[in-house]
Design a protein around this motif. Sequence first.
Motif, PDB file in Angstrom:
ATOM      1  N   GLY A   1     -40.878 -79.797 -62.408  1.00  0.00           N
ATOM      2  CA  GLY A   1     -40.651 -81.219 -62.203  1.00  0.00           C
ATOM      3  C   GLY A   1     -41.835 -81.906 -61.553  1.00  0.00           C
ATOM      4  O   GLY A   1     -42.234 -83.011 -61.950  1.00  0.00           O
ATOM      5  N   ILE A   2     -42.415 -81.257 -60.542  1.00  0.00           N
ATOM      6  CA  ILE A   2     -43.579 -81.829 -59.855  1.00  0.00           C
ATOM      7  C   ILE A   2     -44.765 -81.930 -60.807  1.00  0.00           C
ATOM      8  O   ILE A   2     -45.456 -82.960 -60.858  1.00  0.00           O
ATOM      9  CB  ILE A   2     -43.942 -80.984 -58.627  1.00  0.00           C
ATOM     10  N   MET A   3     -44.998 -80.883 -61.584  1.00  0.00           N
ATOM     11  CA  MET A   3     -46.150 -80.879 -62.493  1.00  0.00           C
ATOM     12  C   MET A   3     -46.041 -81.977 -63.538  1.00  0.00           C
ATOM     13  O   MET A   3     -47.018 -82.701 -63.800  1.00  0.00           O
ATOM     14  CB  MET A   3     -46.290 -79.505 -63.161  1.00  0.00           C
ATOM     15  N   VAL A   4     -44.875 -82.135 -64.134  1.00  0.00           N
ATOM     16  CA  VAL A   4     -44.693 -83.168 -65.158  1.00  0.00           C
ATOM     17  C   VAL A   4     -44.893 -84.559 -64.563  1.00  0.00           C
ATOM     18  O   VAL A   4     -45.622 -85.400 -65.104  1.00  0.00           O
ATOM     19  CB  VAL A   4     -43.292 -83.048 -65.803  1.00  0.00           C
ATOM     20  N   ALA A   5     -44.258 -84.804 -63.427  1.00  0.00           N
ATOM     21  CA  ALA A   5     -44.328 -86.133 -62.809  1.00  0.00           C
ATOM     22  C   ALA A   5     -45.728 -86.444 -62.285  1.00  0.00           C
ATOM     23  O   ALA A   5     -46.227 -87.570 -62.444  1.00  0.00           O
ATOM     24  CB  ALA A   5     -43.302 -86.234 -61.685  1.00  0.00           C
ATOM     25  N   PHE A   6     -46.372 -85.451 -61.664  1.00  0.00           N
ATOM     26  CA  PHE A   6     -47.698 -85.699 -61.098  1.00  0.00           C
ATOM     27  C   PHE A   6     -48.732 -85.893 -62.200  1.00  0.00           C
ATOM     28  O   PHE A   6     -49.642 -86.721 -62.064  1.00  0.00           O
ATOM     29  CB  PHE A   6     -48.106 -84.545 -60.190  1.00  0.00           C
ATOM     30  N   GLU A   7     -48.615 -85.162 -63.289  1.00  0.00           N
ATOM     31  CA  GLU A   7     -49.548 -85.346 -64.402  1.00  0.00           C
ATOM     32  C   GLU A   7     -49.473 -86.775 -64.936  1.00  0.00           C
ATOM     33  O   GLU A   7     -50.507 -87.423 -65.171  1.00  0.00           O
ATOM     34  CB  GLU A   7     -49.235 -84.361 -65.528  1.00  0.00           C
TER      35      GLU A   7
ATOM     36  N   TYR B   1     -48.508 -89.418 -63.313  1.00  0.00           N
ATOM     37  CA  TYR B   1     -49.083 -90.318 -62.307  1.00  0.00           C
ATOM     38  C   TYR B   1     -50.604 -90.263 -62.329  1.00  0.00           C
ATOM     39  O   TYR B   1     -51.285 -91.305 -62.291  1.00  0.00           O
ATOM     40  CB  TYR B   1     -48.568 -89.957 -60.922  1.00  0.00           C
ATOM     41  N   LEU B   2     -51.156 -89.053 -62.401  1.00  0.00           N
ATOM     42  CA  LEU B   2     -52.604 -88.882 -62.319  1.00  0.00           C
ATOM     43  C   LEU B   2     -53.306 -89.411 -63.570  1.00  0.00           C
ATOM     44  O   LEU B   2     -54.450 -89.861 -63.503  1.00  0.00           O
ATOM     45  CB  LEU B   2     -52.930 -87.398 -62.105  1.00  0.00           C
ATOM     46  N   GLN B   3     -52.625 -89.378 -64.692  1.00  0.00           N
ATOM     47  CA  GLN B   3     -53.203 -89.939 -65.918  1.00  0.00           C
ATOM     48  C   GLN B   3     -53.426 -91.444 -65.778  1.00  0.00           C
ATOM     49  O   GLN B   3     -54.391 -91.995 -66.321  1.00  0.00           O
ATOM     50  CB  GLN B   3     -52.286 -89.651 -67.110  1.00  0.00           C
ATOM     51  N   LYS B   4     -52.552 -92.099 -65.026  1.00  0.00           N
ATOM     52  CA  LYS B   4     -52.668 -93.549 -64.835  1.00  0.00           C
ATOM     53  C   LYS B   4     -53.469 -93.904 -63.584  1.00  0.00           C
ATOM     54  O   LYS B   4     -53.937 -95.050 -63.459  1.00  0.00           O
ATOM     55  CB  LYS B   4     -51.271 -94.169 -64.729  1.00  0.00           C
ATOM     56  N   ASN B   5     -53.599 -92.938 -62.676  1.00  0.00           N
ATOM     57  CA  ASN B   5     -54.261 -93.208 -61.391  1.00  0.00           C
ATOM     58  C   ASN B   5     -55.242 -92.074 -61.077  1.00  0.00           C
ATOM     59  O   ASN B   5     -55.097 -91.368 -60.085  1.00  0.00           O
ATOM     60  CB  ASN B   5     -53.211 -93.311 -60.275  1.00  0.00           C
TER      61      ASN B   5
ATOM     62  N   MET C   1     -56.904 -81.118 -65.240  1.00  0.00           N
ATOM     63  CA  MET C   1     -57.443 -82.434 -65.595  1.00  0.00           C
ATOM     64  C   MET C   1     -58.895 -82.575 -65.144  1.00  0.00           C
ATOM     65  O   MET C   1     -59.446 -83.684 -65.142  1.00  0.00           O
ATOM     66  CB  MET C   1     -56.570 -83.533 -64.979  1.00  0.00           C
ATOM     67  N   GLN C   2     -59.517 -81.449 -64.743  1.00  0.00           N
ATOM     68  CA  GLN C   2     -60.932 -81.418 -64.352  1.00  0.00           C
ATOM     69  C   GLN C   2     -61.226 -82.292 -63.137  1.00  0.00           C
ATOM     70  O   GLN C   2     -62.276 -82.935 -63.047  1.00  0.00           O
ATOM     71  CB  GLN C   2     -61.814 -81.829 -65.537  1.00  0.00           C
ATOM     72  N   ILE C   3     -60.270 -82.309 -62.192  1.00  0.00           N
ATOM     73  CA  ILE C   3     -60.452 -83.031 -60.933  1.00  0.00           C
ATOM     74  C   ILE C   3     -60.629 -81.997 -59.825  1.00  0.00           C
ATOM     75  O   ILE C   3     -59.917 -80.988 -59.789  1.00  0.00           O
ATOM     76  CB  ILE C   3     -59.234 -83.933 -60.640  1.00  0.00           C
ATOM     77  N   LYS C   4     -61.572 -82.244 -58.932  1.00  0.00           N
ATOM     78  CA  LYS C   4     -61.822 -81.296 -57.848  1.00  0.00           C
ATOM     79  C   LYS C   4     -60.572 -81.132 -56.972  1.00  0.00           C
ATOM     80  O   LYS C   4     -59.893 -82.100 -56.645  1.00  0.00           O
ATOM     81  CB  LYS C   4     -62.987 -81.768 -56.971  1.00  0.00           C
TER      82      LYS C   4
END
Length: 361
Positions: free
Chosen positions: A78-84, A86-90, A114-117
């Motif tokens: 649930g966290i992975m789906v929701a955070f992905e 969010y992070l795609q938009k922010n 997503m290649q973010i540090k």
Amino acid sequence: MLITIIAGARPNFVKIAPIIHEIKRQQEKGIDVNFQLVHTGQHYDKKLSGTFFEELNIPDPNVNLEIGSGSQAEQTAGIMVAFEKYLQKNRSDVVLVVGDVTSTMACAIVAKKMQIKVVHVEGGIRSFDLFMPEEINRMVTDAITDYFYVTSNFAIENLKNLGFSNERIILVGNTMIDTLIANIKRLKAPQIYNEFSLEEKKYIVLTMHRPANVDEELKLKLFLEEIVNSSRGLPIIFPVHPRTKEIIKKLNLVYDNLFMIEPLGYLEFNYLVKNCFCVITDSGGITEETTYLKVPCLTLRDNTERPETISIGTNKLVGTNPKLIKDSLEQIFDGKWKKGEIPAFWDGKTSQRIINHIIGI
């Protein structure tokens, strides 16, 4: 620079508060650094989340993913789906995770893919006990972390043994101690302090939450009996989870000096810890706070991911055999407990070191 800070459970909030305050200080100096705060909702009880935000002056999250309770797999997914989403938009430059809860691991995985540090505050700590879900979270998170902000030399050795290079490992100290130092003059007595006529250094604080200790009815009964019988009549203050409270009621356990209370906020709980005779716990984080406060601490576990609290601080690993509690309490009563020292860099400036390093990446 934009840093996404993850908080999911009660210990996380204590660790992120000084980091947020340091970012704001850097902004006041004109440094280009911003943050967005993501609350995963892994813990959603008022006492486990909202109260901490208010007491520690943490701003409202940019988003609450509202994951709630569930199995390890359900929460992780649930966290992975929701955070992905969010992070795609922010999208941010850095995702900062703290500690070892499910949110820590899940958000680190998403960010890395997503290649973010990814930077891990409290990286490198190990209990070497794979029966602990937290240990698996630590191992997975550290495997994909770019920079580790560590609390002690023990964590450094753990990471070096795994082959990580020195430039990725930064000894910064302990953000939980940053929070404690910043709030030590704000600690306040809970209502029960007067209700139970508590006196400084004349009561014991007890916390137990690990399933192996509280879900096995016979073991819980033996623990409580031994603690009560070895307490020399001192009041024992036990902030207890409602589920554990029901188990105790079912066992028909009633002791004159055992007071079961609702979970407390940060300022009230640490007031109790600061002024108590000793702490008996199966937590990890509390052993760090007792070490800084130089309060004797007995840990009801067979291992710990914070060995510096034992080798340097005031903590002792008693184990999971209730019969071992009496001897340890006797040492404290007899004035034979070790005095303890404060580990290096536990000086209230940890968050400053972390943010300075992130700005320099």
